[in-house]
Each structure stands twice: as structure tokens, then as C-alpha cells.
Design an enzyme around this catalytic site. Sequence first.
Site, PDB file in Angstrom:
ATOM      1  N   CYS A 115       0.840  -1.201   0.000  1.00 50.96           N
ATOM      2  CA  CYS A 115       0.000   0.000   0.000  1.00 50.96           C
ATOM      3  C   CYS A 115       0.878   1.256   0.000  1.00 50.96           C
ATOM      4  CB  CYS A 115      -0.996  -0.036   1.149  1.00 50.96           C
ATOM      5  SG  CYS A 115      -2.352   1.154   0.975  1.00 50.96           S
ATOM      6  N   HIS A 209      -3.625  -5.093   0.883  1.00 46.47           N
ATOM      7  CA  HIS A 209      -3.060  -5.466   2.179  1.00 46.47           C
ATOM      8  C   HIS A 209      -3.064  -6.986   2.341  1.00 46.47           C
ATOM      9  CE1 HIS A 209      -2.586  -1.521   4.208  1.00 46.47           C
ATOM     10  NE2 HIS A 209      -3.476  -1.158   3.302  1.00 46.47           N
ATOM     11  N   GLU A 211      -1.556  -8.749   4.366  1.00 43.97           N
ATOM     12  CA  GLU A 211      -1.543  -9.140   5.783  1.00 43.97           C
ATOM     13  C   GLU A 211      -2.940  -9.255   6.370  1.00 43.97           C
ATOM     14  OE1 GLU A 211      -1.993  -4.729   6.129  1.00 43.97           O
ATOM     15  OE2 GLU A 211      -1.007  -6.110   4.747  1.00 43.97           O
TER      16      GLU A 211
END
Length: 229
Positions: A115, A209, A211
Site C-alpha cells: 500500500c 493489504h 496481511e
Amino acid sequence: MAGRPLIGVSTYLEAGAGWGMWELEAALLPAGYPRLVQRAGGLAAMLPPDAPEHAAATVARIDGLVIAGGPDVEPHRYGAERDPRTGPPAPARDAWELALIDAALAAGVPLLGVCRGMQLLNVALGGTLVQHLDGHAEVPGVFGRHAVKPVPGTSYADVVPEESSVPTFHHQAVDRLGTDLVPSAYADDGTVEAVELPGPSWVMGVQWHPEMGDDLRVMRALVEATRGR
């Protein structure tokens, strides 16, 4: 390389973080980042903002680097006036992470930008950013999802060959690409969703993202790239 590679992940530096009776300045990182590194086969190390002149020595101690998501990049870094919708600056973090990126590129250390990290990679290589776009962060504090299409023939397409739905939350994006960067995935609205730097080193940025999801493929590709050095 024997064992699990050490992956450094840049962090926030926030004033007034609280836990228990304490409220202190803190180096912070959402737990999804180290968990993703660990699940992908690496060891995670937090890299809080430091003096830029220490970046090369820091990068020399790690096997791979992740520039994490976070606040908007200061527009003066890419020669633009501030849009009213651009968020508060984080000058210490900008300076530190730009120095980390430069050091990783110079040393050939595998690098993944997430990002903000992808946006900062683009800025580090002379590119510019769109300071605001609609539809990629519709509910404050809630990650959405949208489709991302790989560009055939890119390293990203080798890792994720099919269209996929990814967790996303951002309001800025790549505008003019930095020197030698190539786009490797797009959203349906044409937003650049991944970039990479062709060459001997593994360098990639993703706008979403990873994660916040269950797909380990991009992080595993970073970990595997460290084993090939």
C-alpha cells in the site's frame, strides 16, 4: 541460506499510544504483518523510524525488506502541492523508509512494498501519486475487497496467475510510474494494483493489504527470493 530468513518490516511511530497505565510514544505495527511473514516461512523484525544514514547498515543485517502501509506520503516528495484530502504528514517515517528503499535497491535485498510501501517505492524511483481516488476506502476503518487482474508475463503473474479478490483500503495510488517500474496488476477501474522492477533483484509493490487476508503467495515469493541471493 540455512534456516528462516530475517525479514525487516518498517513500522509506525505514534505519540500517545496507550496500554495499561501507560501512554507513551510507541513503534507500532499491525500484527498481521509479522504473522504473514512467519506463515510464509520467515522471521519478522520491526524496523522503527531511525536516522536515514543508518539505513544501509540496517539493510545489511536483514535478508528481505517489507515497507508497510501507513500514512500518506508528503506531496513535496514527488513535486506536488498538497491536496486538501491528503492526510497528515509523517516526515520522519518518509525519510527513513525512502532511505531503506534506496539501500535495499543498492544492495539487491528483496523488497516488498505494501500500500503506502508501493506508493513510496514509486516515489523513490521518481514517480508521482494520485492524491485521492474514490471507491477504494469506502467505510472508514473497514477493509473492503475488490478484484485484481495480473498482467501476463510479469513476475506477479508468475506468483498469482489468476484474477483474485484482495483486501484493500486506500485513497491514493500510483500516477506516473517511477523509472523502470512496470505495472503488473490492475483493478477493474484501471488503478495500478501492483508494480515490479525488472532486474536481478526481486522488487515488488502491491496496493492492497495481504496481511489482512489468507493468501501467502506474494510474501512467500519474497521469502523465496531471499533464499536465491
